[in-house]
Design a protein around this motif. Structure first.
Motif, mmCIF file in Angstrom:
data_model
loop_
_atom_site.group_PDB
_atom_site.id
_atom_site.type_symbol
_atom_site.label_atom_id
_atom_site.label_comp_id
_atom_site.label_asym_id
_atom_site.label_seq_id
_atom_site.Cartn_x
_atom_site.Cartn_y
_atom_site.Cartn_z
ATOM 1 N N GLN A 16 32.226 46.978 4.922
ATOM 2 C CA GLN A 16 32.815 47.358 6.204
ATOM 3 C C GLN A 16 32.512 48.829 6.481
ATOM 4 N N SER A 17 32.382 49.131 7.758
ATOM 5 C CA SER A 17 32.254 50.544 8.156
ATOM 6 C C SER A 17 32.779 50.719 9.566
ATOM 7 N N PRO A 18 33.261 51.922 9.912
ATOM 8 C CA PRO A 18 33.480 53.019 8.977
ATOM 9 C C PRO A 18 34.687 52.754 8.083
ATOM 10 N N ARG A 19 34.925 53.579 7.117
ATOM 11 C CA ARG A 19 36.102 53.421 6.273
ATOM 12 C C ARG A 19 37.334 54.042 6.914
ATOM 13 N N TYR A 20 37.133 55.077 7.689
ATOM 14 C CA TYR A 20 38.245 55.752 8.356
ATOM 15 C C TYR A 20 37.818 56.106 9.779
ATOM 16 N N LYS A 21 38.806 56.055 10.681
ATOM 17 C CA LYS A 21 38.524 56.423 12.064
ATOM 18 C C LYS A 21 39.800 56.966 12.680
ATOM 19 N N ILE A 22 39.658 58.114 13.326
ATOM 20 C CA ILE A 22 40.783 58.700 14.064
ATOM 21 C C ILE A 22 40.350 58.841 15.514
ATOM 22 N N ILE A 23 41.132 58.284 16.413
ATOM 23 C CA ILE A 23 40.814 58.362 17.838
ATOM 24 C C ILE A 23 42.093 58.665 18.613
ATOM 25 N N GLU A 24 41.914 59.017 19.853
ATOM 26 C CA GLU A 24 43.064 59.214 20.729
ATOM 27 C C GLU A 24 43.319 57.926 21.513
ATOM 28 N N LYS A 25 44.562 57.765 21.916
ATOM 29 C CA LYS A 25 44.899 56.549 22.679
ATOM 30 C C LYS A 25 44.050 56.489 23.942
ATOM 31 N N ARG A 26 43.759 55.275 24.308
ATOM 32 C CA ARG A 26 42.916 54.929 25.459
ATOM 33 C C ARG A 26 41.422 55.053 25.161
ATOM 34 N N GLN A 27 41.070 55.571 23.991
ATOM 35 C CA GLN A 27 39.653 55.573 23.623
ATOM 36 C C GLN A 27 39.257 54.202 23.096
ATOM 37 N N SER A 28 37.955 54.015 22.903
ATOM 38 C CA SER A 28 37.431 52.771 22.368
ATOM 39 C C SER A 28 36.964 52.990 20.939
ATOM 40 N N VAL A 29 36.960 51.901 20.174
ATOM 41 C CA VAL A 29 36.507 51.985 18.782
ATOM 42 C C VAL A 29 35.910 50.647 18.381
ATOM 43 N N ALA A 30 34.958 50.689 17.472
ATOM 44 C CA ALA A 30 34.331 49.453 16.992
ATOM 45 C C ALA A 30 34.215 49.497 15.478
ATOM 46 N N PHE A 31 34.428 48.347 14.872
ATOM 47 C CA PHE A 31 34.326 48.208 13.425
ATOM 48 C C PHE A 31 33.242 47.179 13.123
ATOM 49 N N TRP A 32 32.594 47.391 11.991
ATOM 50 C CA TRP A 32 31.502 46.501 11.605
ATOM 51 C C TRP A 32 31.785 45.855 10.254
ATOM 52 N N CYS A 33 31.361 44.614 10.110
ATOM 53 C CA CYS A 33 31.556 43.892 8.857
ATOM 54 C C CYS A 33 30.295 43.106 8.510
ATOM 55 N N ASN A 34 29.904 43.197 7.254
ATOM 56 C CA ASN A 34 28.810 42.375 6.728
ATOM 57 C C ASN A 34 29.361 41.521 5.600
ATOM 58 N N PRO A 35 29.443 40.211 5.794
ATOM 59 C CA PRO A 35 30.069 39.362 4.767
ATOM 60 C C PRO A 35 29.157 39.144 3.570
ATOM 61 N N ILE A 36 29.691 38.487 2.575
ATOM 62 C CA ILE A 36 28.891 38.112 1.413
ATOM 63 C C ILE A 36 27.815 37.138 1.863
ATOM 64 N N SER A 37 26.621 37.321 1.345
ATOM 65 C CA SER A 37 25.497 36.489 1.743
ATOM 66 C C SER A 37 25.801 35.007 1.531
ATOM 67 N N GLY A 38 25.575 34.226 2.587
ATOM 68 C CA GLY A 38 25.787 32.788 2.480
ATOM 69 C C GLY A 38 27.172 32.326 2.889
ATOM 70 N N HIS A 39 28.069 33.258 3.116
ATOM 71 C CA HIS A 39 29.421 32.866 3.521
ATOM 72 C C HIS A 39 29.449 32.563 5.008
ATOM 73 N N ALA A 40 29.804 31.315 5.327
ATOM 74 C CA ALA A 40 29.773 30.888 6.714
ATOM 75 C C ALA A 40 31.006 31.320 7.500
ATOM 76 N N THR A 41 32.090 31.515 6.793
ATOM 77 C CA THR A 41 33.347 31.808 7.474
ATOM 78 C C THR A 41 33.684 33.286 7.354
ATOM 79 N N LEU A 42 34.049 33.886 8.462
ATOM 80 C CA LEU A 42 34.374 35.314 8.490
ATOM 81 C C LEU A 42 35.688 35.503 9.233
ATOM 82 N N TYR A 43 36.509 36.402 8.714
ATOM 83 C CA TYR A 43 37.843 36.641 9.250
ATOM 84 C C TYR A 43 38.041 38.142 9.500
ATOM 85 N N TRP A 44 38.788 38.448 10.530
ATOM 86 C CA TRP A 44 39.278 39.808 10.762
ATOM 87 C C TRP A 44 40.807 39.777 10.717
#
Lengths: 107, 117
Positions: B6-34
């Protein structure tokens, strides 16, 4: 709506003692999980219980499932300091988590 | 075997801003959860993917949260605009499959800690 309750929420115990953490859930489910989480860390899978009467053991931890009573237990035998962590149970395909039991094992 | 990344590990933002998180699952795993884990609580499922299709997003606040899993591998979770109550750890997990009783262990990533000021 599925509700999952754990008790106790906080547990302080001495090394060498035994204790049990309870996980109750409100609606029928075919699966139950136990996880461990160390402070600031992610979750580590401990047990997956998929049938009534299932019992699994790993080291000093043993988990059981009674689907009729909608109850799972996590039994700790002869606790050691390394077991200090927060333990979560989670139920169902959506993985509804309990509030967690914060375990502290004191020397 | 590499774990869930996962990245980033830490994020600080102000309210009303936008943010995005990224995830790369274990190879071959069909199911992914947030999941969203607020301090002192258990994780709450936000969305579940099976390959690149959504299986369950009933607890995702769709007015501000969105997620996608293009090509059935990596996934991104976005918050737009962020609110103070979104401060939490966002955990990504993956598993081999999730069909009836044949469900495997979920493997969790290290999480992204979000602080909204």
């Amino acid at each position: 709506e599925l509700k999952v309750e754990q008790n106790p929420l906080f547990l302080s115990m001495q090394e060498g003692k035994n204790y049990t953490i309870y996980c109750n859930y409100s609606t029928t489910s075919d699966r139950l999980y136990w996880y461990r989480q160390d402070p600031g860390k992610s979750l580590e899978s401990l047990f997956v219980l998929l049938s009534n009467g299932a019992v699994k053991q790993e080291g000093r931890l043993m988990a059981s499932l009674d689907t009729k009573a909608r109850l799972s237990t996590l039994h700790i035998t002869a606790a050691v300091h390394d077991l200090s962590a927060t333990y979560f149970c989670a139920v169902g395909s959506r993985l509804t988590f309990g509030e967690g039991t914060q375990l502290t094992v004191n020397p | 075997e590499a774990g869930v990344a996962q990245s980033p590990r830490y994020k600080i933002i102000e309210k009303r801003q936008s943010v995005a998180f990224w995830c790369n699952p274990i190879s071959g795993h069909a199911t992914l959860y947030w999941y969203q884990q607020i301090l002192g609580q258990g994780p709450k499922l936000l969305i579940q993917f099976q390959n690149n299709g959504v299986v369950d997003d009933s607890q995702l606040p769709k007015d501000r949260f969105s997620a996608e899993r293009l090509k059935g591998v990596d996934s991104t979770l976005k918050i737009q605009p962020a609110k103070l109550e979104d401060s939490a750890v966002y955990l990504c997990a993956s598993s081999l499959r999730d069909r009836g009783l044949l469900v495997g262990t979920q493997y969790f990533g290290p999480g992204t800690r979000l602080l909204v000021l």
